[in-house]
Design an enzyme around this catalytic site. Structure first.
Site: not given
Lengths: 505, 1503
Positions: B18, B48, B230, B250-251, B912, B960, B963, B969
C-alpha cells in the site's frame, strides 16, 4: 571435490598399462600386461568426471558403481574401493582382464574423447586388494540349512554359488571338467587370464564353504534326479557349449577343428595336464593332439575366440596365421548406427591380432580342400561386397565375381560361436526350451519349467560375455534365495537399492 | 462462504501492500485542512493502490483522525442524540450486513449491557454511491455510527478505551457467531472516544466522494492518517481496508502463522491488572479467523497497548530494529530489545507503520527499511509524512526539514505536548522505564555460564554408526556429497540442472519426512533478504525457556537460556541436559515407536510423547529434549520433525508451549532443510548427533582427506548449517531465528489432511497423501534394514541417487535411456525414435515421478482428424526456451537456441546476463541470434535502454525454479573479456545477483517496474516470472492487476543454474499445482482475459504441453530438454565450468566440443508439437485456444495401486473454477498500461528537432509525484533512432520543477540531461543508460539541502552509464548494482553501493551502515570528516585507501561539475580548500577490482 579430479579429464589422456613387446610375449603363455605405476593409476582415476548421469552404470551388465570406485582409487582408499567394487562384482579379477568393457563405450567422456580406463582400474583395485590381503572368504554367520546344487562352474555358476553361500545356503558345484572355471579355464588362454587367478578365487570359495565336485558331468555320470532329491534347489549354469559349425564341401577333411578343441588342449598343456585325458566326462576332448607349429593356420571367425586361436597359434609357432571375417572392415570412428553410448562397431585390434595375423575381411569360405590323403590343404574363399543402410549398418552382401581363390591351410579353426547348450540334460528332464534351444527361464525370476530348477548364464540367455554370466549368476542367486527363504532376499540387487527391495512394503 | 476448499485458491494466501501517509499539526492544532490534505495525499498515492477487474472497484482505502466532536454533536442533534462532552462518549463505525442491522444491533446492545455500557443511539453514515464499482457495491455494508456513553466512575480515557475494546471484541465474536455469515459480516471499523475511521472497498479517489461527512468543514482533527491498499486479489472486503484502529500498515508479516501460534499459546497466560479474567475471556480470541496480516498486527498492538504499554513501546516489541550483534546500539536499548526477545518473537517482514491513539501519532520502519517513508516539516508546524515525497504540494520556502525514516527507526509527535520526538530520545526514554539490563544480568542463562555436564557420551563405534545411519536413512550420497563437504568447507554444497526425481510422495525410495515439506519463499509481495551481504539484519539468537505472560513486564521472563545459534554440539547439549538453576531443568523424552508394524503404533507413541511433554511442563521443566537415540530392534525412531511438531502443537493446544523450550536430539537431521523444518515446526535447538558421528566415523575410517581435527570439521559443519538456515529464513524475507521458529514457512506436498491438521496444524497441503501409518512404514523400511535379522552380505548404505542418477538409486526422468533417445531422435530427425523417448517419459506407470504422471486424458468430445488441427506453424509461436544467461551457458549453446527459436518463430530468452549487441543485427543468411525475450533480473546486468528496446518481451524474473528467493554469483574467473562486456562489468571481477530486485519490495513496486519497462519499450510484452507455490495464483492475480501482460509460472524442478542443493530440491512446487491455481484464481477474479499464462519446468514431451494447456497455460517453456538436444548429458557440473560437451562452460577448449545444431533444436520443437497435435486430434480440439483451461479433459488415473500413491487426491488440481460470467479462458484483452497522457509525450514532442536535425533543445516542465518514469519513453525513442550511441551530450536539456514521481530518469539514454528543482522519489535514475540527471532543491528552500533528503531509496539501481548530481541526501541502497554511472551525492542511507561493479560514486556527507557490501567494482570516494566511515562499511570486499594523485583529478573534476550543476555549498567549500580537504576523502577500492586492474596493467606492460 579436489581440483585435480574436477579437471582431470582435460589434463590427462587415456593411457593403458604397458604390455610386453610382441617379440617377447609370444615366447610364453603368461599374462604380459604390467600394472600402472601409482601415479598413472591416480591420473587415470582422475579422468573420471563423476557424471550427473553416469552412463557407465547402465552400460555395465553388473551395474558396477564405477564413478564411486574411481573416486576411491583417486583418494587411494583401497578398502573402500574394494568394498564398492565387490559389492556388485564377484570376480573383478576376471572382468578386469577379459571384459570388452561396455562401460567404457558408454563413458560420457567417450562422447568426444577416449573413455576412462575403467577396466584397467577395476583390475588394479582387485589386484591391490589381493596384495593387501583385503580379499577374504565370506563366512556367513548363520547357515539356513538349505542346500543348493549348482551345475556348471563357469562364471555364472561361480557367481551364483558365491552369492547363495553368502546368503547362508550350503552350496555344491558340479563340474564335468577336472577343475572349475568353465570357459575361463579351458576356453581362454593363459596369456589373457592366467589360471592361477582362477585358482586363487576357487580357493577362497572353498574356504567360504562351497563344495566342488569335479568330473561330475550331470546327465552323464551324475543323475539330476539324485541331485533334485538331495538339494532344495538347483541352478543350471552349464553354459552354451555346442559350437556353431560350418557345413561346406570338404568339411570331413582332417585338420578342421572347433576352436574350443584347439584351445582346451593348449590350456591343458600349460597346466601340465594330458590334453587327451577324460574324454568320457569332459567336453572338447578329441583323440588327436593339435599343434599349429609350422602350419598355415586359418581361423574362421573374427571374434574373441578367434583371437585366442590367433595368439595360441602364433605361440605354437605357426608358419602363417590368417583370420577370416565375413564382415567388412569397420572404420575407426563410431558409425551412426552405433551412436554413443552404444557399443561401437569400429575396427579393433586385439593383442593377439597385434602379434601377427593376416586379417581378411568380407571374405567368405566356399570350400575346404583336402590333399589326396584327406588332410586339409587349403580353403576356397571369395570376397564379399557389402551394401549398407544410410546409417552405416550392414544390410546385404553379394560375392564379388571373379574373386574366388584358394588360400593355403593345414589347420582350420572354426570360431564362429556357440549355438546352444548341450541338449542331453534338458531333454532328459523335459525342461522347457526357447527357440534357440536354451533353457527357458524367466529373465526376472530365472525360474525354469521345473519348480526347483533355476537357470542362468549362457545356458539361459545363449552365448554372451563373462560379465553377463556373472550378472545372471547373481540375479539368479537372489531369486533362489527368495525361493528358499520365502521372503525378500538381502543379496545385492542389480537395479534397486536393497532397502526398497528387501525391506520395503 | 464455501466451507470446503475445492480448488487450489485459499484466502490465507492473500497479500496486500500500500501507500500510507499522514498530515499532523505538531502543536496539536485541529483543523479541517488536515483531513482534506490527507485525502489529497491519498489521491496522490493512487498508483500505489490497485483496482480489480473493474477500474472503479478499489482494493480499499480509508482515513482515520481524532473524534470530530463538534461535527458529531451537530449531526447527532438531527437524529435526536445528545452527546456528552468530548471524551465522554465513544463513537463506533459499524459495518452491518445489509438487512441484518436490527439483529446485529440487538446483540450489540446485549453485549453493551453486559458491560454496563449505555448506547446513546445510532446515526446512519451518509454515503454517495455514484461511481462505486459493482463488485464493491455487491457487498457494501450498511455503515452506521454508534454512540456509547462513558460510564460514571471511569476517569481515565484509557480505561474507557479498554472497556470499548472489550465491548467491540465481545460483540463482534457474539454477532459473528450468531448471525448467518455472509461475505460482508459484521465489523467494527473503530470504536473509541479518541479516534474514528472512515474506510471501505474504495479507490483512493473515491474516499472523499463516498463519505459525505468528509466534506464537512466541521470535521476537525489535529491529524489525519490515510491508507491506500493494493491487494493481490479482488474479492471485495470492506473490512480489510485500512487504517485499522491503531495502525496503518504498509508491509507484510512473513511470519504470521508462527506469530498467531505463539499468540494462541500466550493467550492462555494472559493476565493484566487492567482487565478482569472475565474481560480477558470476552476479548479472546484476540485475532479472529480469516483476516489480513495487517489486521492481526493491529489486534496485537491493541492488546499490548491497552494492557499498559505505550504505542511506541509496543511497536518496538513487535517490530524491533536489528539489535543482536549491533555494536553501535546503545546498551540500554539493546537490553530493552533483548529482554523483550525473551517475551516474544518479532512480527517479521517489511513494514512501514503509522500509528496513532488519538493523542500521539508516529511512524516506524522495519529493521530492513523495506518500505519507504518520507517526511517534510513545515514552518507552520506541520508534518507531512508518506510513502512518497511530493504527495502534498508544498512550497519549498515553507519546508524547514525534509527527511526520511531510516531502517528500524521511529518518530512520534506528541500532540498534547506539541513536539516531535525523534528516534534516539524517544527510545532512550522508553528503554529506561525498567532496569532491563539488570534483569538480564541477574536471570539470563548463557552457555558459558553453565557448569560442566554431568555426563558425556563416548563417541559411537563404527558398527553402531553404520547401523544408526541405516536406521535414520543416511545414504552414501548424503554423506559424501552433503555432510562431508559441509564439514570440509563450512558451506552448503552447490548443484546444477534442477531436479527430475519423483516427488517424495511418488518415490519408491523410503523418504525423509522433511522431503514432503517445501520451503516457502518471497516473491513479489515481499523481498527476500541477502543473508550474506546484509548480515547485519539477521540473527540466529534464540531464547529457550518460558515466555510467561506477555501482558506484564516480569523480570523472571529473562530467565531463559540464550543460544547464539540453534545447532548444539554434544557437549553443549549435555550442559543443557544437566542444567539446574533451581527453577530451570531439562527433561529428556524418547522419540521411538514400536516397530512391529501394527496399525496405530506410531499414533500411540506420539500420544505417549505428547502426554509426557505435558507432564514435564506441569512438573515445572523448562526444557524438553526429544531424543531418538534409544532405538533397538523392537523400537524404530519417529521422524524427528513429526515428534517435534506433535509436541509443539499439542502444547500450543494446551496453552503450555510458551512455558518450555524444545530441543531435538535428532539422528535424522543432516541437511539444512531438515534443520529448517524442525525449527519452523517448533524446535528451539537441534543436536544433529548422527551427522557429527558420521563425520567422526568417516574421518576415523580414513575417508576424509583432510588434516583438520574432528572438532574443526564439526564446527565447519555447524557453521554450514547455520549459514544455510539464514539462507532459508532470508528467502522468505525473515531476518531472525525467533520469528522463524514455529512460523511453519513450508507447504506440504503429499501428507494426508488427518496428519497435517493434527501435527502440522495450519500448513497447506493440497493433494492429500500419506497417513500416519504410511509415515511409520517409511520409517520401518529403514529400521528393518538397520536391524535386519539376516546378515547382509554386501552391507553398504543405499547409494541415494537424488542428486545424480544412479542405477540403484532414485528414479530420474532424464536417465541414460531417455537422454540417448532424445539426442538420437533429434539428431537423426527420426520421429518414431522420439516417440520411443516420449513414451518412456510419459508412461511413468510404476515409476511415477511427476503429478502429471498420475493423470490421464479424459476425452469429452469426438476425436477429429489430425488434419483438422491447426498447423504446427501456428503453434510454434507459443514456445519459449528457458532463461539461461550467456555466462551460465556457452556462446555456442546460447546462440544455437536463439537461431532455432527464431527460425521457428518462437522465442528464446537472454537470461540475466545481458546480450551482445552484435546479436541485434541479422546474419548474412537472414537468420538472427537476437533473443526475443530480454530478461530483467535482480542483477540488471547489461540492462540498458538499448537492450530493453531490442525486445519483443521483457521478462521480470521474480524467482527461478532452482532457487526461488535466492540470488546468484558469477565468480570472477568466469567473467572473461566477452562476458564482462556483455554484462557491463570488468573482466575478472565477480558479479553478484542480489536475492531481491531492489526496486521490488512489494506489489506496488512491481507495478512501478512494469510501468517503467512499458515506458522503456511499449511494443514489448511485459512478463513476470513466478515460481509455483501455494498462493501463487493469488500473487499472479496481483501481478495481473499490476498490469503484466504475461505471467509465467515455473515449476520448482526446472532451472539450469547453480544453486545450493537444498534449494533445488526443497523450495517451490511442481508447475501443475501453481499453474492450476493461477488459472483458477484468475478466473475467480475475472482477470484471466487480461493476461497470458505461461508455464515451464521440466517439460519434455507433447503430453506435458497438452496437460499444461488443459490446466490453463497458453504458452510453454522448454529448457532442459532443449539443452539435452544440444548435447547436454546432465553432468550437473555447470557450476564448475567443466561441461565436457561445451554447453555450460566458458572454457575455450571445452566449448570446442559443442556439437549442437540449430536443426536438432528445431526438430525437438517439431516433434513436441506433432505429439501435441496428435493429442489435440484425439481430444477433439482444433486449436490450442479451445483447449486452454479445459481441465475436465483430464482425470486422475484410476489404476494407481502402489501403497504410497493410493491416498493422493488431485481433485483440487483438476477443479474447474465456475465461470458464471463466461470470461475468456485465455488472454483476449490488452492491459491499459496508463501511458496515455504521461509527461514523456510532451518531452518527446519538444525533442523532435533533436531527432530530426540533431538540434539542441531546451525546455522546462512542472512535475509532481504522479509523473512517473519521466524520460524513459523518450529514451526508448532515442535508442530506437540512435541505438547505443544515443545523442551527443546535452542535446536535450530539460528542466523540471516540483516533486518528481518514482523512477525519474529510469533507463534514460545518452544525450538527455534532466534537471529537477525540487525533490524526487524512489528509483531516481534506475538503470541509467547514459543520461545526465541533476537534482537540487529550489533556491528559496527553507532548509539546508545537504542535511535533507532530496531523493528516495534505491537511487541509480542498476545504472550502466551516465552521470547524476544530487544536491541533498539520498535514501537506503544508493547506487546498488551500479556498473558505470558517475554520481555525486551529499549523503546516503544504509547499504550504499551494494553489489556495485563499476562507475564512480562521490559521497559528500553522512553515510548509513553497511556501505560497500558485495561491492566488487568501481570506486567510491567518501568525504569522511567525522572519521567514522570505517565503522559504517562492510569490509568484506573492499579496501579503504587514501586518494592518489590520479584520483585527485578525477575527484576534483566530479565535485567541480557537481558545483557547476547544482551550486552545492558543500562542493563549493571543498573545492575552495581542496588540497586540505583531500585528506578527508577515503577511497573505497574493491579488492576484486584492484586485482583485476593490476592484472590488466600487467598485461599492458608485457605487451
Amino acid at each position: 571435490m579436489k581440483q585435480e579430479k574436477i579437471t582431470g579429464f582435460k589434463e590427462y589422456h587415456r593411457e593403458l598399462p604397458e604390455v610386453q613387446p610382441v617379440a617377447k610375449r609370444i615366447k610364453h603363455y603368461k599374462e604380459f600386461t604390467a600394472a600402472y605405476p601409482a601415479e598413472k593409476l591416480h591420473q587415470q582415476s582422475a579422468r573420471c568426471m563423476d557424471c550427473g548421469v553416469p552412463f557407465c552404470h547402465s552400460g555395465c551388465p553388473l551395474g558396477n558403481v564405477i564413478p564411486e570406485f574411481n573416486d576411491a582409487v583417486f583418494n587411494e582408499q583401497w578398502q573402500e574401493a574394494y568394498d564398492i567394487l565387490s559389492s556388485t562384482n564377484n570376480f573383478p579379477e576376471f572382468t578386469g582382464r577379459i571384459c570388452p568393457a561396455p562401460c567404457e563405450s558408454s563413458c560420457v567422456l567417450n562422447i568426444n574423447r577416449p573413455a576412462v580406463a575403467i577396466e584397467a582400474i577395476e583390475k588394479h583395485i582387485i589386484e591391490i586388494a589381493f596384495s593387501k590381503g583385503l580379499v577374504k572368504p565370506f563366512m556367513p554367520e548363520n547357515r539356513t540349512g538349505k542346500t543348493v546344487a549348482v551345475i556348471g562352474s563357469g562364471p555364472a555358476g561361480m557367481a551364483a554359488a558365491e552369492q547363495l553361500n553368502a546368503a547362508g545356503h550350503t552350496v555344491t558345484i558340479y563340474e564335468k571338467d577336472d577343475a572349475a572355471g568353465g570357459l575361463l579355464r579351458y576356453g581362454i588362454p593363459d596369456f589373457k587370464l592366467e589360471k592361477s587367478v582362477i585358482d586363487r578365487r576357487i580357493a577362497l570359495m572353498e574356504q567360504s564353504g562351497i563344495a566342488f565336485k569335479y568330473h561330475a558331468h550331470v546327465g552323464v555320470n551324475v543323475f539330476l534326479s539324485d541331485i533334485l532329491h538331495e538339494f532344495d534347489a538347483v541352478v543350471m549354469s552349464g553354459g552354451a557349449m555346442v559350437p556353431r559349425d560350418i557345413q561346406l564341401s570338404g568339411r570331413e577333411a582332417k585338420g578342421i577343428h572347433y576352436a574350443m578343441e584347439f584351445l582346451k588342449q593348449q590350456n591343458n598343456r600349460v597346466a601340465g595336464k594330458d590334453p587327451l585325458a577324460f574324454a568320457e566326462t569332459e567336453s572338447n576332448i578329441i583323440d588327436v593332439e593339435l599343434n599349429a607349429k609350422g602350419k598355415h593356420v586359418v581361423i574362421i571367425g573374427s571374434g574373441d575366440t578367434g583371437s585366442d586361436c590367433v595368439g595360441t597359434s602364433i605361440r605354437q609357432g605357426a608358419k602363417s596365421v590368417t583370420q577370416l571375417a565375413l564382415m567388412h572392415q569397420p572404420g575407426t570412428t563410431r558409425p551412426l548406427y552405433t551412436p554413443w553410448p552404444q557399443y561401437p562397431d569400429i575396427y579393433r585390434t586385439s593383442s593377439s591380432q597385434e602379434e601377427g595375423a593376416d586379417r581378411l575381411f568380407a571374405t567368405v569360405t566356399k570350400e575346404f580342400i583336402a590333399d589326396d590323403k584327406g588332410n586339409l590343404a587349403g580353403l576356397r574363399v571369395a570376397d564379399l561386397h557389402w551394401e549398407f543402410t544410410p546409417d552405416g549398418k550392414r544390410a546385404t552382401s553379394v560375392e564379388n565375381e571373379g574373386s574366388e581363390r584358394i588360400i593355403p591351410c593345414d589347420l582350420a579353426l572354426i570360431a564362429i560361436g556357440f549355438s546352444q547348450p548341450e541338449q542331453l540334460l534338458i531333454d532328459r528332464y523335459e525342461l522347457a526350451r526357447d527357440a534357440r534351444g536354451n533353457i527357458l527361464a524367466d529373465e526376472v525370476t530365472y525360474k525354469t519349467s521345473h519348480p526347483k530348477i533355476f537357470a542362468c548364464g549362457d545356458m539361459r540367455r545363449g552365448q554372451s560375455l563373462v560379465v553377463w554370466a556373472i550378472s545372471e549368476g547373481r540375479e539368479c542367486a537372489r531369486n533362489v534365495d527368495q525361493f528358499l527363504c520365502k521372503e525378500a532376499s538381502v543379496l545385492e540387487n542389480r537395479d534397486n537399492s536393497l532397502e526398497t527391495q528387501a525391506f520395503g512394503k | 462462504m464455501e466451507n470446503q476448499q475445492k480448488g487450489l485458491y485459499n484466502p490465507d494466501h492473500e497479500h496486500d501492500a500500500c501507500g500510507i501517509g499522514f498530515v499532523a499539526s505538531i502543536k496539536g492544532r485541529k483543523s479541517y485542512q488536515h483531513i482534506s490534505d490527507a485525502l489529497t495525499i491519498l489521491e496522490n498515492l493512487e498508483h500505489r493502490g490497485a483496482c480489480g477487474c473493474e477500474d472503479n472497484t478499489g482494493d480499499g482505502a480509508g482515513i482515520s483522525f481524532q473524534v470530530p466532536h463538534a461535527f458529531l454533536v451537530g449531526e447527532c442533534i438531527t437524529v435526536g442524540i445528545k452527546l456528552p462532552e468530548a471524551g465522554y462518549y465513544g463513537v463506533g463505525m459499524l459495518f452491518f450486513p445489509k438487512g441484518q442491522e436490527d439483529d446485529c444491533k440487538e446483540l450489540f446492545a446485549a453485549a453493551a449491557e453486559q458491560l454496563n455500557l449505555e448506547i446513546l443511539g445510532y446515526r446512519k453514515v451518509p454515503v454517495n454511491r455514484n461511481g462505486i464499482g459493482d463488485t464493491a457495491l455487491s457487498v457494501e455494508p450498511e455503515i452506521e455510527q454508534v454512540f456509547i456513553k462513558r460510564p460514571e466512575g471511569i476517569t481515565a480515557d484509557l480505561d474507557f478505551e479498554r472497556r470499548l475494546f472489550v465491548l467491540r471484541n465481545f460483540a463482534s465474536h457474539t454477532i459473528n457467531n450468531t448471525i448467518r455469515k455472509n461475505e460482508t459480516g459484521f465489523y467494527v471499523a473503530s470504536l473509541s472516544s479518541q479516534t474514528i475511521i472512515y474506510k471501505g472497498q474504495l479507490t483512493s479517489n473515491q474516499v472523499r466522494r463516498y463519505f459525505l461527512d468528509l466534506q464537512d468543514k466541521r470535521m476537525v482533527s489535529a491529524y489525519a492518517l490515510v491508507h491506500s491498499r493494493f491487494a493481490t486479489n479482488t474479492f471485495p472486503s470492506w473490512a480489510l481496508a485500512q487504517p485499522f484502529r491503531y495502525i496503518a500498515h504498509n508491509g507484510e508479516i512473513n511470519t504470521l502463522q508462527g506469530n498467531l501460534n505463539w499468540l494462541r499459546t500466550n493467550e492462555k497466560n494472559f493476565a493484566s491488572p487492567f482487565f478482569t479474567p472475565e474481560e480477558i475471556n470476552m476479548l479472546l480470541p484476540l485475532v479472529p479467523g480469516k483476516q489480513s496480516d495487517s489486521a492481526s498486527l493491529d489486534n496485537m498492538v491493541e492488546m499490548l497497548m491497552l494492557s499498559g504499554r505505550s504505542l511506541p513501546h509496543v511497536l518496538m516489541m513487535l517490530i524491533p530494529e536489528a539489535w543482536d550483534e549491533n555494536e553501535a546500539l546503545d546498551p540500554i536499548q539493546k537490553a530493552f530489545y533483548e529482554y523483550h526477545s525473551c517475551l516474544m518473537e518479532p512480527w517479521d517482514g517489511p513494514a512501514a507503520v503509522c500509528f496513532s491513539d488519538g493523542k500521539m501519532i508516529g511512524a516506524t520502519l522495519d529493521r530492513n527499511g523495506l518500505r519507504p517513508i518520507r517526511y517534510s516539516i513545515t514552518n507552520d508546524d506541520r508534518m507531512i509524512l508518506a510513502s512518497e515525497t511530493g504527495v502534498l504540494g508544498l512550497h519549498a520556502s515553507q519546508v524547514v526539514k525534509k527527511g526520511r525514516l531510516r531502517p528500524g527507526k521511529m518518530l512520534v509527535i506528541d500532540l498534547e505536548k506539541g513536539e516531535i520526538i525523534f528516534n534516539d530520545p524517544l527510545k532512550k526514554e522508553l528503554c529506561s522505564q525498567q532496569p532491563y539490563g539488570e534483569w538480564l544480568d541477574k536471570y539470563k542463562i548463557t552457555m558459558g555460564s553453565l557448569g560442566e555436564p554431568r555426563i558425556t557420551f563416548t563417541p559411537l563405534a563404527h558398527p553402531q554408526v553404520f547401523k544408526y545411519q541405516k536406521a535414520f536413512g543416511y545414504t552414501t550420497e548424503a554423506i559424501e556429497d552433503i555432510i562431508v563437504p559441509m564439514a570440509l568447507t563450512g558451506k552448503e554444497p552447490v548443484g546444477s540442472m534442477g531436479t527430475d526425481t519423483p516427488l517424495a510422495v511418488l518415490s519408491k525410495e523410503p523418504q525423509h519426512l522433511t522431503s514432503y515439506f517445501k520451503q516457502l519463499f518471497a516473491q513479489v509481495t515481499n523481498p527476500p533478504i541477502d543473508p550474506i551481504r546484509e548480515k547485519l539484519v539477521m540473527s540466529l539468537a534464540s531464547f529457550a525457556g518460558t515466555s510467561g505472560n506477555i501482558l506484564a513486564e516480569d523480570p523472571m521472563a529473562a530467565h531463559s537460556i540464550i543460544l547464539r545459534h540453534p545447532i548444539l554440539d554434544n557437549y553443549y547439549l549435555e550442559k543443557i541436559r544437566s542444567i539446574d538453576t533451581g527453577t530451570f531443568q531439562s527433561k529428556t523424552i524418547q522419540g521411538y515407536f514400536r516397530a512391529d508394524g501394527s496399525p496405530d503404533a506410531l499414533k500411540k507413541a506420539l500420544d505417549r510423547i505428547c502426554r509426557y511433554a505435558v507432564d514435564a511442563v506441569e512438573d515445572g521443566y523448562r526444557m524438553i529434549i526429544i531424543q531418538d537415540r534409544a532405538i533397538d530392534s523392537r523400537h524404530a525412531p519417529i521422524p524427528s520433525l513429526l515428534t517435534v511438531a506433535a509436541v509443539h502443537h499439542h502444547l500450543i493446544r494446551k496453552g503450555l508451549r510458551g512455558e518450555v523450550g524444545i530441543i531435538a536430539e535428532a539422528g535424522d537431521v543432516w541437511e539444512v532443510h531438515h534443520a529448517a523444518c524442525l525449527i519452523a515446526y517448533g524446535a528451539t535447538a537441534i543436536n544433529p548427533y548422527m551427522a557429527f558421528a558420521s563425520i567422526r566415523d568417516r574421518q576415523a575410517e580414513g575417508l576424509i582427506d583432510t588434516n583438520l581435527p574432528f572438532e574443526a570439521l564439526r564446527d565447519n559443519y555447524i557453521s554450514a548449517l547455520n549459514t544455510g538456515l539464514l539462507k532459508v529464513f532470508s528467502k522468505m524475507g525473515i531476518s531472525t531465528f525467533q520469528s522463524y521458529q514455529g512460523a511453519q514457512i513450508f507447504e506440504i506436498l503429499g501428507l494426508s489432511n488427518d496428519v497435517v491438521s493434527q501435527y502440522f496444524t495450519g500448513s497447506t497441503s493440497n493433494i492429500e497423501g500419506l497417513k500416519l501409518d504410511d509415515i511409520a512404514e517409511e520409517a520401518l523400511i529403514k529400521h528393518r534394514f538397520a536391524f535386519s535379522n539376516k546378515q547382509i552380505p554386501a552391507d553398504r548404505l543405499p547409494v541415494g541417487g537424488e542428486l545424480q542418477w544412479k542405477r540403484k538409486g532414485e528414479f530420474h526422468l532424464f536417465n541414460p535411456q531417455t537422454i540417448h533417445l532424445l539426442q538420437l531422435s533429434t539428431r537423426t530427425n527420426d520421429y518414431n525414435l522420439f516417440k520411443k523417448y516420449s513414451k518412456l517419459v510419459n508412461e511413468q506407470g510404476e515409476k511415477a515421478c511427476t503429478l502429471r504422471s498420475l493423470l490421464e486424458f479424459n476425452k469429452q468430445q469426438k476425436s477429429i482428424s489430425i488434419d483438422a488441427v491447426e498447423p504446427a506453424e501456428n503453434i510454434y509461436k507459443r514456445f519459449n526456451t528457458g532463461a539461461m544467461s550467456f555466462g551460465s551457458i556457452s556462446w555456442e549453446a546460447h546462440t544455437t537456441l536463439a537461431l532455432a527459436m527464431n527460425k521457428l518463430g518462437a522465442r528464446s530468452n537472454t537470461g540475466e546476463g545481458g546480450e551482445d549487441e552484435a546479436r541485434y543485427e541479422p546474419l548474412s543468411d537472414g537468420s538472427s541470434m537476437r533473443s526475443s525475450i530480454k530478461q530483467v533480473a535482480s542483477g540488471r546486468f547489461g540492462v540498458t535502454s538499448r537492450y530493453l528496446t531490442e525486445a519483443d518481451e521483457l521478462q521480470i524474473k521474480m524467482a527461478q525454479g532452482a532457487k526461488p528467493g535466492e540470488g546468484g554469483q558469477l565468480p570472477g574467473e568466469k567473467v572473461d573479456e566477452w562476458i564482462g562486456r556483455t554484462r557491463h562489468a570488468t573482466p575478472g571481477v565477480g558479479l553478484i545477483s542480489p536475492p531481491p530486485h531492489h526496486d521490488i519490495y512489494s506489489i506496488e513496486d512491481l507495478a512501478q517496474l512494469i510501468f517503467d519497462l512499458k515506458n522503456a519499450n511499449r511494443a514489448a510484452r511485459i512478463s513476470v516470472k513466478l515460481v509455483s507455490k501455494a498462493g501463487v495464483g493469488t500473487i499472479a492475480s496481483g501481478v495481473t492487476k499490476a498490469k503484466a501482460d504475461v505471467v509465467l509460472v515455473s515449476g520448482f524442478d526446472g532451472g539450469t543454474g547453480a544453486s545450493p542443493l537444498g534449494s533445488i530440491k526443497h523450495a517451490g512446487l511442481p508447475w501443475e499445482l501453481g499453474l492450476a491455481e493461477t488459472h483458477q484464481t484468475l478466473i475467480k477474479n475475472k482477470l484471466r482475459p487480461r493476461v497470458t499464462v505461461q508455464a515451464d519446468g521440466q517439460m519434455k514431451t507433447g503430453r506435458d504441453i497438452a496437460i499444461a494447456a488443459l490446466l490453463g497455460a497458453e504458452e510453454w517453456g522448454v529448457a532442459t530438454a532443449a539443452l539435452v538436444v544440444e548435447g547436454c548429458v546432465l553432468m550437473r557440473k555447470c557450476h564448475l565450468n567443466t561441461c565436457p560437451v561445451g554447453v555450460a562452460t566458458q572454457d575455450k577448449e571445452l566449448r570446442s566440443r559443442f556439437t549442437g545444431e540449430v536443426d536438432y533444436v528445431v526438430n525437438l520443437f517439431k516433434f513436441i508439437t506433432e505429439e501435441l497435435r496428435e493429442i489435440m486430434a484425439e481430444l477433439g480440439f482444433r486449436t490450442i485456444d479451445e483447449m486452454i483451461g479445459r481441465s475436465e479433459n483430464l482425470k486422475q488415473r484410476d489404476n494407481i495401486e502402489y501403497w504410497k500413491h493410493s491416498n493422493i487426491d488431485l481433485s483440487r488440481l483438476l477443479y474447474k473454477e465456475p465461470n458464471p460470467d463466461n470470461v475468456s479462458l485465455f488472454k483476449t484483452e490488452e492491459q491499459d498500461h496508463g501511458l496515455d497522457g504521461i509527461l514523456d509525450w510532451q518531452l518527446l514532442e519538444k525533442a523532435q528537432p533533436a531527432f530530426k536535425n540533431g538540434e539542441n533543445v531546451s525546455a522546462s516542465f512542472k512535475i509532481k509525484n504522479t509523473d512517473r518514469a519521466t524520460g524513459t519513453l523518450l529514451s526508448n525513442e532515442i535508442s530506437k533512432a540512435f541505438k547505443s550511441d544515443g545523442l551527443p551530450e546535452d542535446t536535450l536539456n530539460f528542466q523540471f520543477y516540483g516533486a518528481a514521481g518514482q523512477s525519474f530518469g529510469a533507463f534514460a539514454a545518452k544525450g538527455l540531461t534532466m534537471r529537477v528543482e525540487g525533490d524526487a522519489n524512489d528509483y531516481f535514475g534506475k538503470g541509467l543508460s547514459g543520461a545526465k540527471l541533476i537534482i537540487c532543491p529550489p533556491p528559496n528552500a527553507g532548509f539546508i539541502p545537504a542535511n535533507n533528503s532530496v531523493v528516495g531509496n534505491v537511487v541509480l539501481y542498476g545504472a550502466t552509464s551516465g552521470e547524476a548530481y544530487i544536491y541533498g541526501r539520498a535514501g537506503e541502497r544508493f547506487a546498488v548494482r551500479n556498473s558505470g554511472a558517475k554520481v555525486v551525492v551529499e549523503g546516503i542511507g544504509d547499504h550504499g553501493c551494494e553489489y556495485m561493479t563499476g562507475g564512480r560514486v562521490v559521497v559528500l556527507g553522512k553515510i548509513g551502515r553497511n556501505f560497500g557490501a558485495g561491492m566488487s567494482g568501481g570506486i567510491a570516494y567518501v568525504y569522511d570528516v567525522y572519521k567514522d566511515f570505517a565503522d559504517r562499511c562492510n569490509p568484506e570486499m573492499i579496501d579503504l585507501d587514501p586518494c592518489t594523485e590520479a584520483d585527485r583529478d578525477e575527484l576534483f573534476g566530479m565535485i567541480q561539475k557537481h558545483f557547476d550543476y547544482t551550486g552545492s555549498a558543500t562542493a563549493n567549500f571543498i573545492l575552495k580548500d581542496f588540497d586540505n580537504q583531500l585528506g578527508s576523502f577515503v577511497k573505497v577500492f574493491p579488492k576484486d577490482y584492484k586485482r583485476a586492474l593490476l592484472k590488466q596493467e600487467a598485461t599492458k606492460v608485457s605487451k
